[in-house]
Design a protein around this motif. Structure first.
Motif, PDB file in Angstrom:
ATOM      1  N   VAL A  93       0.591  -1.468   0.234  1.00 38.26           N
ATOM      2  CA  VAL A  93      -0.052   0.016  -0.025  1.00 38.26           C
ATOM      3  C   VAL A  93       0.934   1.249   0.105  1.00 38.26           C
ATOM      4  O   VAL A  93       1.574   1.486   0.836  1.00 38.26           O
ATOM      5  N   ASN A  94       0.572   2.299  -1.000  1.00 41.39           N
ATOM      6  CA  ASN A  94       0.947   3.601  -0.618  1.00 41.39           C
ATOM      7  C   ASN A  94      -0.070   4.455  -0.112  1.00 41.39           C
ATOM      8  O   ASN A  94      -1.145   5.085  -0.871  1.00 41.39           O
ATOM      9  N   TYR A  95      -0.053   4.502   1.124  1.00 42.86           N
ATOM     10  CA  TYR A  95      -0.934   5.226   1.836  1.00 42.86           C
ATOM     11  C   TYR A  95      -0.698   6.751   1.713  1.00 42.86           C
ATOM     12  O   TYR A  95       0.447   7.199   1.239  1.00 42.86           O
ATOM     13  N   GLY A  96      -1.728   7.832   2.133  1.00 47.09           N
ATOM     14  CA  GLY A  96      -1.337   8.975   2.174  1.00 47.09           C
ATOM     15  C   GLY A  96      -0.321   9.305   2.890  1.00 47.09           C
ATOM     16  O   GLY A  96      -0.308   8.918   4.054  1.00 47.09           O
ATOM     17  N   GLY A  97       0.464  10.058   2.598  1.00 49.42           N
ATOM     18  CA  GLY A  97       1.874  10.435   3.084  1.00 49.42           C
ATOM     19  C   GLY A  97       3.129   9.785   2.307  1.00 49.42           C
ATOM     20  O   GLY A  97       4.183  10.089   2.576  1.00 49.42           O
ATOM     21  N   SER A  98       2.715   9.022   1.607  1.00 45.38           N
ATOM     22  CA  SER A  98       3.682   8.181   0.576  1.00 45.38           C
ATOM     23  C   SER A  98       4.363   9.259  -0.492  1.00 45.38           C
ATOM     24  O   SER A  98       3.460  10.194  -0.758  1.00 45.38           O
ATOM     25  N   ARG A 157      -1.190  13.758  11.378  1.00 44.14           N
ATOM     26  CA  ARG A 157      -2.168  12.682  11.263  1.00 44.14           C
ATOM     27  C   ARG A 157      -1.615  11.261  11.208  1.00 44.14           C
ATOM     28  O   ARG A 157      -2.091  10.316  10.522  1.00 44.14           O
ATOM     29  N   TRP A 158      -0.313  11.084  11.542  1.00 43.26           N
ATOM     30  CA  TRP A 158       0.122   9.705  11.257  1.00 43.26           C
ATOM     31  C   TRP A 158      -0.436   8.684  12.517  1.00 43.26           C
ATOM     32  O   TRP A 158      -0.535   9.563  13.543  1.00 43.26           O
ATOM     33  N   GLY A 159      -0.551   7.744  12.070  1.00 38.16           N
ATOM     34  CA  GLY A 159      -1.483   6.818  12.984  1.00 38.16           C
ATOM     35  C   GLY A 159      -2.887   7.019  12.736  1.00 38.16           C
ATOM     36  O   GLY A 159      -3.687   6.019  13.208  1.00 38.16           O
ATOM     37  N   ILE A 160      -3.259   7.708  11.851  1.00 39.08           N
ATOM     38  CA  ILE A 160      -4.576   7.996  11.411  1.00 39.08           C
ATOM     39  C   ILE A 160      -4.748   7.782   9.924  1.00 39.08           C
ATOM     40  O   ILE A 160      -5.554   6.682   9.418  1.00 39.08           O
ATOM     41  N   VAL A 161      -4.333   8.403   9.095  1.00 37.29           N
ATOM     42  CA  VAL A 161      -4.472   8.339   7.643  1.00 37.29           C
ATOM     43  C   VAL A 161      -3.862   6.965   7.244  1.00 37.29           C
ATOM     44  O   VAL A 161      -4.437   6.350   6.381  1.00 37.29           O
ATOM     45  N   ASP A 162      -2.627   6.862   7.555  1.00 41.47           N
ATOM     46  CA  ASP A 162      -2.040   5.476   7.115  1.00 41.47           C
ATOM     47  C   ASP A 162      -2.865   4.393   7.497  1.00 41.47           C
ATOM     48  O   ASP A 162      -2.962   3.308   6.711  1.00 41.47           O
ATOM     49  N   VAL A 163      -3.260   4.258   8.790  1.00 39.45           N
ATOM     50  CA  VAL A 163      -3.985   3.357   9.261  1.00 39.45           C
ATOM     51  C   VAL A 163      -5.417   3.095   8.374  1.00 39.45           C
ATOM     52  O   VAL A 163      -5.752   2.037   7.959  1.00 39.45           O
ATOM     53  N   ASP A 164      -5.959   4.233   8.433  1.00 39.61           N
ATOM     54  CA  ASP A 164      -7.435   4.122   7.595  1.00 39.61           C
ATOM     55  C   ASP A 164      -7.064   3.450   6.308  1.00 39.61           C
ATOM     56  O   ASP A 164      -7.693   2.582   5.778  1.00 39.61           O
ATOM     57  N   ASP A 165      -6.207   4.068   5.599  1.00 40.79           N
ATOM     58  CA  ASP A 165      -5.922   3.602   4.207  1.00 40.79           C
ATOM     59  C   ASP A 165      -5.643   2.263   4.226  1.00 40.79           C
ATOM     60  O   ASP A 165      -6.007   1.637   3.125  1.00 40.79           O
TER      61      ASP A 165
END
Length: 734
Positions: A532-537, A551-559
């Protein structure tokens, strides 16, 4: 409470310690291993119910074959020739490459079969017919620990190399034109590896080596970083040329040795957040007499300039993301102190500076009176090779077999390009262009991380780039999906495969859809795999990269959860057998997903972060302020740390940790292991002596891969693995 964990160095499993690592040998291919072939401009798009793919962006599609003659067996239980031994043998890493004075390709290769030792190698010589040969004596290793992640550990000028030796971190000089030349130190012995160097260049005008120096003598956790000059003929303390900021990189001299360019940045920024590009003018005694900031000084412009490079005419080129949010190539007009783009494109022409010594473009000295720049750029999940005509501001795209490109350097009438594809492992190709520099006329692989892997091609799962909806309405993220693939097996029509989702590290990094034998280990046994290339990649511009701010720990987890749910919804995988894995920051996303969401049924954390406050307090200087932008306030450090919410964990976890890790200290894994064991959840901890951040030893790579698979199979798989593997003890289960 005493930690009862498996320490890999004391484990006596016969299958893991006595097997012959037949795949871990040095590669000495002939130069004509591969001939040129072209990639279709519009690859086919996969079909399927509600499968949302980006047209023209699918890297590959699975090979069709008749299933009537295949054995029917449950997913995950398939027998595969791609063993963990094969994976470890395919884990050779390239630590940089160059050309010597005769145009011969030289490179640094990290070898798992030699406990990860990095060796400088002279590639095969077409003219003389000489085979590749090691330059580095067995008692040396070419590796720097500067900024912990290293890179830029050597530099070649003519027939001389200066390199950083891993054990003592001193710089050594060595002739590479003769086989009996021994390395000689050029920096002082400070009683241990407390001063390290990286990203150096030769300064022939003053007979010195200019390099980044990181000095840990006064403070191990907060070393002093400078740019220094090292005398090439006498062992003496380096002369400091630049100091005062937190970090420096890319010291680069103009052809006459009169000007030096460099980039610098300070806390709390990371180099991809905000940095500055400077030029200094050298006086007659070699000091920097005056300096000027070329980019990054305007507070109204948020940019991160990188990779400065001088042309033979003395013009300065560099890469920055100031205008469109993507890293594009610019040129400095010295007389007016302005910068202008040489070509605008919503694509990334550079990567984040995690390691020193990256080289994303080269200035071609053309015989047809053109100013040309050979470059790689990344767009829509795929890399391209291009040549920019500076005066016309036009781009010619060069078709080569690589769909992913890392670095490139200019050779003698050719380019050496590090790349890969869905069917080619990480490799270096020698690419010759026509006279107009508009197309490739020859493509030869001269180095491969895994020269033998193509014999397993019938079992390769080819990556499909998918775009999936995130929790934010109208917003999408990306991933590479690998379906279960084995030429000899299939599952029953009514079964869906288990899924292993990988969350990449960084988190400011990018996963790429290339041949990775570790992934093939899973898919050839009947697992589905998604990277996965989550938001933040990176790879998708600054706006996508900054989705993770605060939002580290939120956006990556959600994605990651959204990606898994998307695959379940589209009938690709079994929703009751979803597993997640990741290393470092990917390990944090793994643990956070397991603590704060209920999507996954089991997980594996490799040297992952469990306690954000502990990470902030104990990690090395380079990342010590990294979290300032990724988290919001002090409360976030507590609320997003999985270790503070052990009561929320509800599924099995296995942890792997190197005991010499300075990025994520071992206490993090131990703490979460003890807490999960006390709670009664199935848990296992494997610790490796002598391993740092990331595993380099073949036996540890093998053990980690096999134990992850057996752990998942025993806990949630509902199948027996075909491999003969002795599982480790799982607390609260065995």
């Amino acid at each position: 409470m005493e930690v009862v964990a498996i320490t890999r160095t004391t484990l006596t499993l016969a299958h893991a310690t006595t097997r012959a690592l037949s795949g871990c040998r040095s590669f000495s291919p002939p130069l004509n291993t591969f001939n040129l072939f072209l990639i279709p401009s519009s690859p086919p798009t996969p079909s399927g119910p509600n499968h949302r793919c980006i047209r023209g962006r699918t890297l590959a599609t699975s090979m069709s074959s008749s299933s009537s003659d295949k054995l029917v067996a449950p997913y995950g239980s398939w027998k595969s020739p791609i063993t963990a031994d094969v994976v470890s043998g395919a884990s050779k890493r390239l630590g940089g490459f160059s050309v010597d004075g005769s145009g011969r390709f030289v490179y640094v290769e990290s070898r798992p079969s030699e406990s990860g030792r990095a060796v400088l190698v002279k590639g095969a010589d077409e003219k003389s017919g000489e085979a590749p040969e090691d330059v580095t004596p067995k008692e040396f290793g070419v590796r720097t620990v500067c900024q912990e992640y290293g890179g830029g550990a050597f530099c070649v000028s003519g027939h001389t190399v200066v390199f950083s030796n891993y054990k003592d971190q001193r710089l050594y000089r060595q002739l590479i034109s003769t086989k009996d030349s021994s390395p000689s130190p050029i920096t002082p012995d400070y009683g241990g590896p407390v001063v390290c160097y990286a990203d150096g260049v030769f300064d022939n005008r003053f007979r010195r080596y200019i390099t980044v120096m990181e000095d840990h003598r006064k403070d191990a956790l907060n070393p002093i970083t400078t740019i220094v000059g090292v005398d090439l003929d006498n062992i003496r303390d380096p002369t400091v040329l630049l100091e005062g900021n937190d970090f420096y990189a890319f010291p680069r001299l103009d052809p006459k040795g009169e000007r030096i360019a460099w980039m610098e940045w300070g806390h709390p920024n990371m180099p991809w957040d905000k940095s500055e590009l400077w030029v200094g003018y050298l006086s007659e005694n070699g000091e920097i007499s005056e300096r000027i900031c070329v980019a990054g000084h305007d507070p109204k412009i948020r940019e991160s300039p990188t990779e400065p490079k001088w042309s033979s005419k003395g013009e300065l080129f560099f890469i920055t993301d100031r205008d469109n949010g993507f890293w594009n190539i610019y040129r400095w007009i010295e007389s007016d102190n302005i910068v202008v783009p040489i070509f605008h494109l919503k694509a990334e022409f550079a990567r984040p500076l995690w390691v020193f010594g990256m080289n994303s473009y080269e200035i071609i000295e053309s015989n047809v009176q053109k100013d040309l720049v050979a470059c790689s750029y990344r767009q829509n999940g795929r890399s391209h090779l291009g040549v920019i005509d500076v005066h016309k501001s036009s781009l010619s795209v060069i078709d080569i077999p690589f769909t992913d490109i890392q670095d490139l350097i200019l050779g003698s009438n050719c380019l050496f390009i590090e790349g890969a594809s869905g069917e080619l492992p990480s490799s270096v190709a020698k690419v010759a262009l026509n006279e107009e520099y508009s197309k490739a006329v020859d493509f030869q692989i001269v180095w491969s991380s895994s020269p033998d892997c193509l014999k397993y091609k019938d079992d390769f799962s080819l990556p499909e780039l998918i775009e999936f909806p995130t929790k934010v309405s109208g917003q999408y993220a990306y991933a590479y999906y690998y379906p279960p693939t084995n030429h000899a097996y299939r599952a029953s029509e009514d079964e869906r495969p288990p899924l292993l989702l990988k969350s990449h590290g960084g988190p400011t990094s990018e996963t790429r859809g290339v041949l990775n034998m570790s992934i093939q280990f899973w898919t050839s046994r009947g697992w589905a795999f998604v990277d996965v290339n989550y938001g933040g990649s990176t790879g998708y511009g600054r706006e996508f990269r900054e989705r993770l701010f605060g939002r580290w720990g939120i956006v990556d987890v959600d994605d990651c959860c959204s990606c898994a749910e998307y695959l379940v919804k589209n009938g690709k995988v079994d929703g009751e057998r979803l597993c997640i894995t990741g290393g470092s920051a990917g390990g944090y996303t793994t643990l956070a997903s397991l603590a704060f969401r209920d999507t996954f049924k089991a997980g594996a954390s490799l040297y992952g972060v469990a306690d954000l406050n502990m990470l902030r307090a104990e990690t090395h200087k380079f990342e010590s302020r990294y979290l300032d932008n990724l988290l919001g306030n002090e409360q976030d450090y507590h609320d997003r740390s999985p270790i503070n919410f052990v009561d929320k964990f509800s599924c099995p976890i296995i942890l792997f940790q190197g005991l010499d890790d300075k990025v994520v200290p071992p206490d993090q894994a131990r703490t979460i292991y003890k807490a999960l064991k006390a709670k009664g959840l199935p848990v296992a901890l494997v610790e490796y002596e002598g391993e740092q951040h990331g595993f380099r030893k073949a036996e540890n790579i093998i053990f980690t891969l096999e134990q992850q698979m057996v752990f998942f199979a025993r806990l949630i798989g509902h199948f027996n693995v075909a491999d003969d593997i002795t599982p480790i003890k799982i607390d609260n289960f065995d």
